[in-house]
Structures are given as C-alpha cells and as structure tokens.
Scaffold this motif. Structure first.
Motif, PDB file in Angstrom:
ATOM      1  N   GLY A   1       0.845  -1.188   0.000  1.00  0.00           N
ATOM      2  CA  GLY A   1       0.000   0.000   0.000  1.00  0.00           C
ATOM      3  C   GLY A   1       0.877   1.234   0.000  1.00  0.00           C
ATOM      4  O   GLY A   1       1.820   1.339  -0.774  1.00  0.00           O
ATOM      5  N   ASN A   2       0.618   2.139   0.921  1.00  0.00           N
ATOM      6  CA  ASN A   2       1.349   3.407   0.940  1.00  0.00           C
ATOM      7  C   ASN A   2       2.559   3.405   1.866  1.00  0.00           C
ATOM      8  O   ASN A   2       3.125   4.465   2.104  1.00  0.00           O
ATOM      9  CB  ASN A   2       0.404   4.533   1.389  1.00  0.00           C
ATOM     10  N   CYS A   3       2.919   2.275   2.415  1.00  0.00           N
ATOM     11  CA  CYS A   3       3.952   2.270   3.463  1.00  0.00           C
ATOM     12  C   CYS A   3       5.040   1.249   3.186  1.00  0.00           C
ATOM     13  O   CYS A   3       4.808   0.235   2.542  1.00  0.00           O
ATOM     14  CB  CYS A   3       3.343   1.888   4.808  1.00  0.00           C
ATOM     15  N   THR A   4       6.204   1.532   3.757  1.00  0.00           N
ATOM     16  CA  THR A   4       7.245   0.502   3.827  1.00  0.00           C
ATOM     17  C   THR A   4       7.304   0.036   5.270  1.00  0.00           C
ATOM     18  O   THR A   4       7.503   0.832   6.192  1.00  0.00           O
ATOM     19  CB  THR A   4       8.596   1.055   3.347  1.00  0.00           C
TER      20      THR A   4
ATOM     21  N   ASP B   1       2.934 -14.492  -6.531  1.00  0.00           N
ATOM     22  CA  ASP B   1       2.854 -14.088  -7.938  1.00  0.00           C
ATOM     23  C   ASP B   1       1.633 -13.214  -8.218  1.00  0.00           C
ATOM     24  O   ASP B   1       1.649 -12.376  -9.115  1.00  0.00           O
ATOM     25  CB  ASP B   1       2.777 -15.336  -8.835  1.00  0.00           C
ATOM     26  N   ASP B   2       0.565 -13.433  -7.460  1.00  0.00           N
ATOM     27  CA  ASP B   2      -0.653 -12.660  -7.706  1.00  0.00           C
ATOM     28  C   ASP B   2      -0.641 -11.316  -6.979  1.00  0.00           C
ATOM     29  O   ASP B   2      -1.652 -10.618  -6.934  1.00  0.00           O
ATOM     30  CB  ASP B   2      -1.899 -13.474  -7.308  1.00  0.00           C
ATOM     31  N   GLY B   3       0.478 -10.959  -6.385  1.00  0.00           N
ATOM     32  CA  GLY B   3       0.610  -9.639  -5.772  1.00  0.00           C
ATOM     33  C   GLY B   3       0.281  -9.593  -4.289  1.00  0.00           C
ATOM     34  O   GLY B   3       0.448  -8.552  -3.651  1.00  0.00           O
ATOM     35  N   ARG B   4      -0.180 -10.705  -3.741  1.00  0.00           N
ATOM     36  CA  ARG B   4      -0.497 -10.693  -2.301  1.00  0.00           C
ATOM     37  C   ARG B   4       0.786 -10.756  -1.465  1.00  0.00           C
ATOM     38  O   ARG B   4       1.721 -11.464  -1.803  1.00  0.00           O
ATOM     39  CB  ARG B   4      -1.362 -11.908  -1.920  1.00  0.00           C
ATOM     40  N   ARG B   5       0.812 -10.052  -0.365  1.00  0.00           N
ATOM     41  CA  ARG B   5       1.906 -10.162   0.607  1.00  0.00           C
ATOM     42  C   ARG B   5       1.453 -11.164   1.657  1.00  0.00           C
ATOM     43  O   ARG B   5       0.490 -10.934   2.385  1.00  0.00           O
ATOM     44  CB  ARG B   5       2.172  -8.780   1.213  1.00  0.00           C
TER      45      ARG B   5
ATOM     46  N   GLN C   1       4.487 -25.332  16.335  1.00  0.00           N
ATOM     47  CA  GLN C   1       3.870 -25.366  15.012  1.00  0.00           C
ATOM     48  C   GLN C   1       3.912 -23.975  14.411  1.00  0.00           C
ATOM     49  O   GLN C   1       4.212 -23.005  15.100  1.00  0.00           O
ATOM     50  CB  GLN C   1       2.413 -25.850  15.115  1.00  0.00           C
ATOM     51  N   MET C   2       3.600 -23.906  13.115  1.00  0.00           N
ATOM     52  CA  MET C   2       3.483 -22.605  12.452  1.00  0.00           C
ATOM     53  C   MET C   2       2.092 -22.024  12.707  1.00  0.00           C
ATOM     54  O   MET C   2       1.165 -22.753  13.073  1.00  0.00           O
ATOM     55  CB  MET C   2       3.667 -22.747  10.934  1.00  0.00           C
ATOM     56  N   THR C   3       1.947 -20.724  12.449  1.00  0.00           N
ATOM     57  CA  THR C   3       0.605 -20.134  12.395  1.00  0.00           C
ATOM     58  C   THR C   3      -0.042 -20.578  11.091  1.00  0.00           C
ATOM     59  O   THR C   3       0.614 -21.175  10.227  1.00  0.00           O
ATOM     60  CB  THR C   3       0.670 -18.590  12.369  1.00  0.00           C
ATOM     61  N   CYS C   4      -1.303 -20.241  10.909  1.00  0.00           N
ATOM     62  CA  CYS C   4      -1.894 -20.423   9.582  1.00  0.00           C
ATOM     63  C   CYS C   4      -1.245 -19.412   8.642  1.00  0.00           C
ATOM     64  O   CYS C   4      -0.642 -18.430   9.072  1.00  0.00           O
ATOM     65  CB  CYS C   4      -3.407 -20.264   9.636  1.00  0.00           C
ATOM     66  N   LEU C   5      -1.371 -19.662   7.355  1.00  0.00           N
ATOM     67  CA  LEU C   5      -0.871 -18.721   6.361  1.00  0.00           C
ATOM     68  C   LEU C   5      -1.806 -17.527   6.326  1.00  0.00           C
ATOM     69  O   LEU C   5      -3.034 -17.707   6.338  1.00  0.00           O
ATOM     70  CB  LEU C   5      -0.812 -19.388   4.986  1.00  0.00           C
ATOM     71  N   ARG C   6      -1.239 -16.323   6.266  1.00  0.00           N
ATOM     72  CA  ARG C   6      -2.044 -15.106   6.365  1.00  0.00           C
ATOM     73  C   ARG C   6      -1.741 -14.161   5.208  1.00  0.00           C
ATOM     74  O   ARG C   6      -0.632 -14.162   4.683  1.00  0.00           O
ATOM     75  CB  ARG C   6      -1.718 -14.395   7.682  1.00  0.00           C
ATOM     76  N   GLU C   7      -2.726 -13.366   4.863  1.00  0.00           N
ATOM     77  CA  GLU C   7      -2.499 -12.316   3.870  1.00  0.00           C
ATOM     78  C   GLU C   7      -2.437 -10.979   4.598  1.00  0.00           C
ATOM     79  O   GLU C   7      -3.263 -10.697   5.473  1.00  0.00           O
ATOM     80  CB  GLU C   7      -3.640 -12.291   2.843  1.00  0.00           C
ATOM     81  N   LEU C   8      -1.470 -10.156   4.227  1.00  0.00           N
ATOM     82  CA  LEU C   8      -1.337  -8.831   4.827  1.00  0.00           C
ATOM     83  C   LEU C   8      -1.917  -7.779   3.907  1.00  0.00           C
ATOM     84  O   LEU C   8      -1.767  -7.862   2.683  1.00  0.00           O
ATOM     85  CB  LEU C   8       0.145  -8.500   5.045  1.00  0.00           C
ATOM     86  N   THR C   9      -2.544  -6.782   4.503  1.00  0.00           N
ATOM     87  CA  THR C   9      -2.943  -5.594   3.750  1.00  0.00           C
ATOM     88  C   THR C   9      -2.617  -4.372   4.597  1.00  0.00           C
ATOM     89  O   THR C   9      -2.423  -4.484   5.810  1.00  0.00           O
ATOM     90  CB  THR C   9      -4.457  -5.602   3.416  1.00  0.00           C
ATOM     91  N   GLU C  10      -2.555  -3.235   3.921  1.00  0.00           N
ATOM     92  CA  GLU C  10      -2.267  -1.989   4.630  1.00  0.00           C
ATOM     93  C   GLU C  10      -3.528  -1.132   4.672  1.00  0.00           C
ATOM     94  O   GLU C  10      -4.193  -0.969   3.655  1.00  0.00           O
ATOM     95  CB  GLU C  10      -1.140  -1.241   3.895  1.00  0.00           C
TER      96      GLU C  10
ATOM     97  N   ASN D   1      -4.531   2.641   6.446  1.00  0.00           N
ATOM     98  CA  ASN D   1      -4.138   3.795   7.272  1.00  0.00           C
ATOM     99  C   ASN D   1      -2.809   3.573   7.987  1.00  0.00           C
ATOM    100  O   ASN D   1      -2.663   3.875   9.176  1.00  0.00           O
ATOM    101  CB  ASN D   1      -5.217   4.116   8.317  1.00  0.00           C
ATOM    102  N   GLY D   2      -1.863   3.024   7.298  1.00  0.00           N
ATOM    103  CA  GLY D   2      -0.524   2.842   7.874  1.00  0.00           C
ATOM    104  C   GLY D   2      -0.409   1.650   8.794  1.00  0.00           C
ATOM    105  O   GLY D   2       0.660   1.414   9.361  1.00  0.00           O
ATOM    106  N   LYS D   3      -1.504   0.894   8.950  1.00  0.00           N
ATOM    107  CA  LYS D   3      -1.447  -0.272   9.841  1.00  0.00           C
ATOM    108  C   LYS D   3      -1.469  -1.564   9.027  1.00  0.00           C
ATOM    109  O   LYS D   3      -2.080  -1.619   7.956  1.00  0.00           O
ATOM    110  CB  LYS D   3      -2.660  -0.282  10.792  1.00  0.00           C
ATOM    111  N   LEU D   4      -0.867  -2.588   9.581  1.00  0.00           N
ATOM    112  CA  LEU D   4      -0.916  -3.896   8.935  1.00  0.00           C
ATOM    113  C   LEU D   4      -2.144  -4.659   9.410  1.00  0.00           C
ATOM    114  O   LEU D   4      -2.388  -4.760  10.620  1.00  0.00           O
ATOM    115  CB  LEU D   4       0.319  -4.719   9.302  1.00  0.00           C
ATOM    116  N   TYR D   5      -2.889  -5.173   8.461  1.00  0.00           N
ATOM    117  CA  TYR D   5      -4.021  -6.058   8.759  1.00  0.00           C
ATOM    118  C   TYR D   5      -3.634  -7.469   8.341  1.00  0.00           C
ATOM    119  O   TYR D   5      -2.956  -7.655   7.323  1.00  0.00           O
ATOM    120  CB  TYR D   5      -5.264  -5.610   7.985  1.00  0.00           C
ATOM    121  N   GLN D   6      -4.047  -8.446   9.119  1.00  0.00           N
ATOM    122  CA  GLN D   6      -3.724  -9.852   8.810  1.00  0.00           C
ATOM    123  C   GLN D   6      -5.016 -10.647   8.737  1.00  0.00           C
ATOM    124  O   GLN D   6      -5.818 -10.592   9.668  1.00  0.00           O
ATOM    125  CB  GLN D   6      -2.901 -10.481   9.928  1.00  0.00           C
ATOM    126  N   GLN D   7      -5.163 -11.407   7.682  1.00  0.00           N
ATOM    127  CA  GLN D   7      -6.321 -12.307   7.570  1.00  0.00           C
ATOM    128  C   GLN D   7      -5.866 -13.670   7.066  1.00  0.00           C
ATOM    129  O   GLN D   7      -4.882 -13.751   6.316  1.00  0.00           O
ATOM    130  CB  GLN D   7      -7.351 -11.712   6.618  1.00  0.00           C
TER     131      GLN D   7
END
Ligand code: FRU
Length: 467
Positions: free
Chosen positions: A226-229, A288-292, A318-327, A329-335
């Motif tokens: 998104g808008n952040c590093t 490849d589809d652009g998801r982080r 164990q590992m966590t489940c696999l998650r997708e990140l989105t940005e 308002n400058g915050k990381l969201y995990q689903q």
C-alpha cells in the motif's frame, strides 16, 4: 571442528518419532508442525516457479534449540504441503553451530537461499556468516559458502538475512547487536549476491526517536505494501507494558518510508504484530498474484516452552496459519489466506443469546462471530477470551506456576474470526485489525462454549484435516 554427520541419527529420530507425534491428540490437523523434534522460525518463504516453498528451523534430534537445520515443505495451494529433501545441515566450519534463519530468492531462475552460519566459541562468544546455497537437480541444496563476514562494530549477534530485489539491485536487512549491546537493523546492497556494501543502520534502539528498544533485533523483514514501507522485526529486550509486549520476546513492526538513495527509514512508533501468547519470527513473501503473505512461528523461545506437554511425545511447536497482509491507514491487517476456506465443511449458523448457543467441537473449527460484546468464550476450560466493550482479554494458566496469565488487545471488537486446531487458537479481530495467536493443550474432545447475555450472530464450519 565441524559437527559430525547428523544424518543417520536424524533418520532414526524421524522413524522412531513420527508415529508418536502423529498419534498425539495435540498434533495439528491442518497447521504445519515438525514430524519429530523442534520447529522454530519459518525461513525462505517464497513462491518459486509457481510453487510455494516454506523452509523452517528444525532440530530433528530433540526438543531443544540445538543442531538447527533448514527443513523444507512445498505446496501448490498454501493448504496441502509436502516434505522436500532436507535443505541445509550444520556440517561446515562456518555454520557448525546451526544453519540459522534467512530467506529465499529467485536469482535468474535459480532458487537461492541466504542464511546465517552460526559459530560459537568455547569462551561463550560467537560469530556469524551470511551464507548462500543454491538448489540442485535433486531438489536439495548445494552450499556456496559465506558471502558476508561479521561487520565491524557489532557483536557476534548478526543474523537472519532477508533479501529482496529493488531497481536492479539486491538489498538485505540483517538483525544485529552493536558493541553497546543495542539492537539494530542493517541495510546492505549487492549487484551479484556476493559483494555486499553495508549501507548502515536503518532502524534500532536509539535511532529515529525510538529510545531504548532492546538489545537484539531478530528476524527483520522489510517490504512495501500500500502506501507504506514496513519493517517487521523481533526486538528482544523491549520493556513489557501493562497490556502490550507481554511475551518474553515480542514481534513488532514499524511503518514508514524508505529512501534508498539516502538510506533513511522514517518511521513511527512500534506496533505489536500479534497480541497472543505465542507468535514470533514471522516472515513474508510476495506471491505471484501480488499478495503479501505471512507465516509465523506459533512459539516463543521462553522458559515455558519446554513444559508444553507435546515434548513428552517428542515434538514441539507449530506454524501459524498462512495469512495475507494488507495496509490500511498505515497499519498492517492480517487475515487467513482465502485458500484455507477449502478446509471448511458445511456452514452452520446461530443467532441469539451467547449463553444459549450450543457448545461447539473446538478441535478443528472456524467460527465467525459478530457481537456488541460483553461475553466470554471458553475453550475447553483451558483458555478463555473475555470480550469487553473496549478490549479483549485472553487468559491461560502458566504451565510453570499455574497462575493465570493474560494477553490483551485494546480496542473495540465487533467481529472475530477464530481458527482452531487441536492445540491452537488464532483470533482475527475486526477483519484483521488485530490477531491473538496462542497454543493451548486441552483434553479432547475439546469444546468451545459461550457465556454472557450478549446477542451474537455466528457462522461456523468444522475444518478438514490436511496434514
Ligand atoms: C529467532 C532465532 C533467530 C535465529 C534462529 C535460530 O527465533 O533466534 O534469530 O536465526 O532463531 O534457530
């Protein structure tokens, strides 16, 4: 001296240990876990030639933090994973005390690993080499040797290279500890993966207005979304607050902008990445589809881990489940990644008073719950989540002392998505605004019950096994 060949003992450990681990009622049905021994950090997460690869820190020989290898899984769909040949073993002088964490890159069609060779000396000191390995035609990896020695001005704690490509160059972030014992992140650049220029410290204790932020920053990961590093890292030694950073070691992130030319990373305050009892050393990759995508270790290297009951069955973590990140308002969201919906059985619903809801089988369950709050979720009398109007409080007894321990997520929760496996619960709050990940060790069959007079709207599914 380089360690002796561990392979025969590892093979025996797997043959003897695997049946015991798989028969353990706490062994996950749909999360990644070691077939024997200890798993910690996810490493080398990448989608390469269309297929996902996930490596991990593995000690096949026991549940202690020793003999770290890189083991390797791959998957076409992020749900079903297969074992691949063991990738790296600590069998060279420069990695004799462990092939420590690192990342994977696609170098012109060659799957290349960048990892830390950890070397300990008898006087208690250590050094570290950042090393390279490339995949061979058997699916294993050939070590190419060290590319980066210990930089001047740092203790032996320099590790966990995360490499990415930007504007035709390779960049790397490295976790480090300086000689004043302050945790730092270094940025390096290379044209060819062999000759690296240390561009300097881009974040750390005492930098960019951070104040004292710990003595060692492990597992850095930097990416733009998104808008952040974002800079994800594990700053060891950050002070515990009343309701934040309560684990022995935290996992946190900074959000800002990176100017590659001036090597300036302008960022704000730390934010906690996951507010549960077990979450550490996460790693991301760009699909490849652009998801982080992100995966974390559902464990923390603390005094309690060896008290987990699975140790008696020869495996831990164990590992966590696999998650997708989105940005946002400058915050990381995990689903949870959408692919996990393939595990869902038939959808069921309940709407009404929380305490009138029938008990659910909590072992392999996904529950989406909307409410205005003031209710309690009880996971098999072993873990409870109190949902209050301005915070969530997760409670669990210490395995050591039996006293109640608490973790908090502060904010107003309207919606929870809860993913349960046989000994883990991941609670996603408000479509990913917060997450609480925790292990728990219930007696089976484990039930989830709700208490409280609040109205709830729920959808739930039992989840199929896939491991
Ligand atoms: C984080 C960590 C890393 C290191 C690895 C060793 O959990 O300590 O810094 O590379 O684990 O297993």
């Amino acid at each position: 001296m380089a360690s002796t060949n561990l392979l025969p003992a590892m093979l025996q450990a797997v043959m003897k240990g695997q049946p015991k681990a798989l028969a353990d009622p706490h062994y996950p049905a749909w999360h990644l876990a070691p077939v024997t021994g200890l798993l910690n950090d996810p490493n080398g997460f990448i989608q390469f030639a269309g297929r996902y690869h996930l490596f991990y820190q593995w000690n096949a020989l026991g549940c202690q933090h020793l003999h770290k290898c890189w083991a390797h899984w791959s998957s076409a769909d992020l749900v079903h994973w297969q074992h691949e040949p063991l990738a790296l073993m600590p069998d060279e002088e420069y990695d004799r005390n462990g092939c420590y964490s690192g990342s994977a890159i696609d170098n012109n069609g060659v799957l290349t690993l960048c990892y830390t060779g950890n070397v300990k000396f008898d006087d208690g000191s250590r050094t570290a080499w950042q090393c390279l390995a490339v995949q061979n035609s058997d699916g294993g990896f050939d070590k190419l040797g060290p590319a980066i020695p210990l930089p001047h001005g740092y203790s032996g704690h320099v590790r966990d290279p995360k490499v990415w490509r930007h504007d035709g160059q390779w960049y790397m972030v490295l976790g480090a500890q300086d000689l004043q014992l302050q945790g730092k992140v270094l940025l390096l650049r290379s044209e060819n993966l062999w000759n690296w220029q240390n561009l300097g410290e881009i974040a750390g204790s005492g930098l960019n207005g951070l104040g004292d932020a710990g003595y060692m920053w492990e597992c850095p990961d930097m990416f733009t979304l998104g808008n952040c590093t974002f800079l994800i890292c594990c700053p060891q030694g950050v002070a515990h607050e009343e309701k934040r950073y309560l684990n022995t070691y935290p996992s946190a992130y900074l959000s800002g902008t990176l100017d590659y030319a001036s090597v300036q990373y302008q960022h704000g305050e730390f934010a906690e990445l996951d507010a549960g009892f077990e979450f550490y050393a996460p790693q991301t990759t760009l699909a490849d589809d652009g998801r982080r995508l992100l995966v974390g270790w559902m464990g923390v290297p603390d005094g309690e881990e060896m008290l987990q009951p699975t140790v008696a069955n020869g495996w831990i973590h164990q590992m966590t489940c696999l998650r997708e990140l989105t940005e946002r308002n400058g915050k990381l969201y995990q689903q949870p990644v959408a692919e996990l919906q393939a595990l869902r059985g038939e959808e069921q619903c309940y709407c009404g008073m929380a305490e009138a809801m029938p008990a659910l089988e909590a072992e392999q369950l996904e529950l989406v719950l909307e409410s205005k709050g003031e209710l309690t979720l009880n996971f098999a009398d072993t873990l409870t989540l109190e949902w209050r109007c301005n915070e969530l409080r997760l409670a669990r007894r210490s395995l050591q002392t039996g006293e109640w321990l608490y973790r908090y997520w502060r904010g107003s929760a309207q919606k929870l998505q809860i993913l349960c496996d046989r000994s883990s619960v991941e609670i996603f709050i408000n479509d990913g605004e917060g997450v609480m990940s925790s292990r728990y060790f219930p007696r089976h069959p484990a039930q989830l019950t709700l208490r409280g007079g609040a109205e709830v709207q729920t959808h739930y599914w039992s989840l199929r096994s896939c491991m």
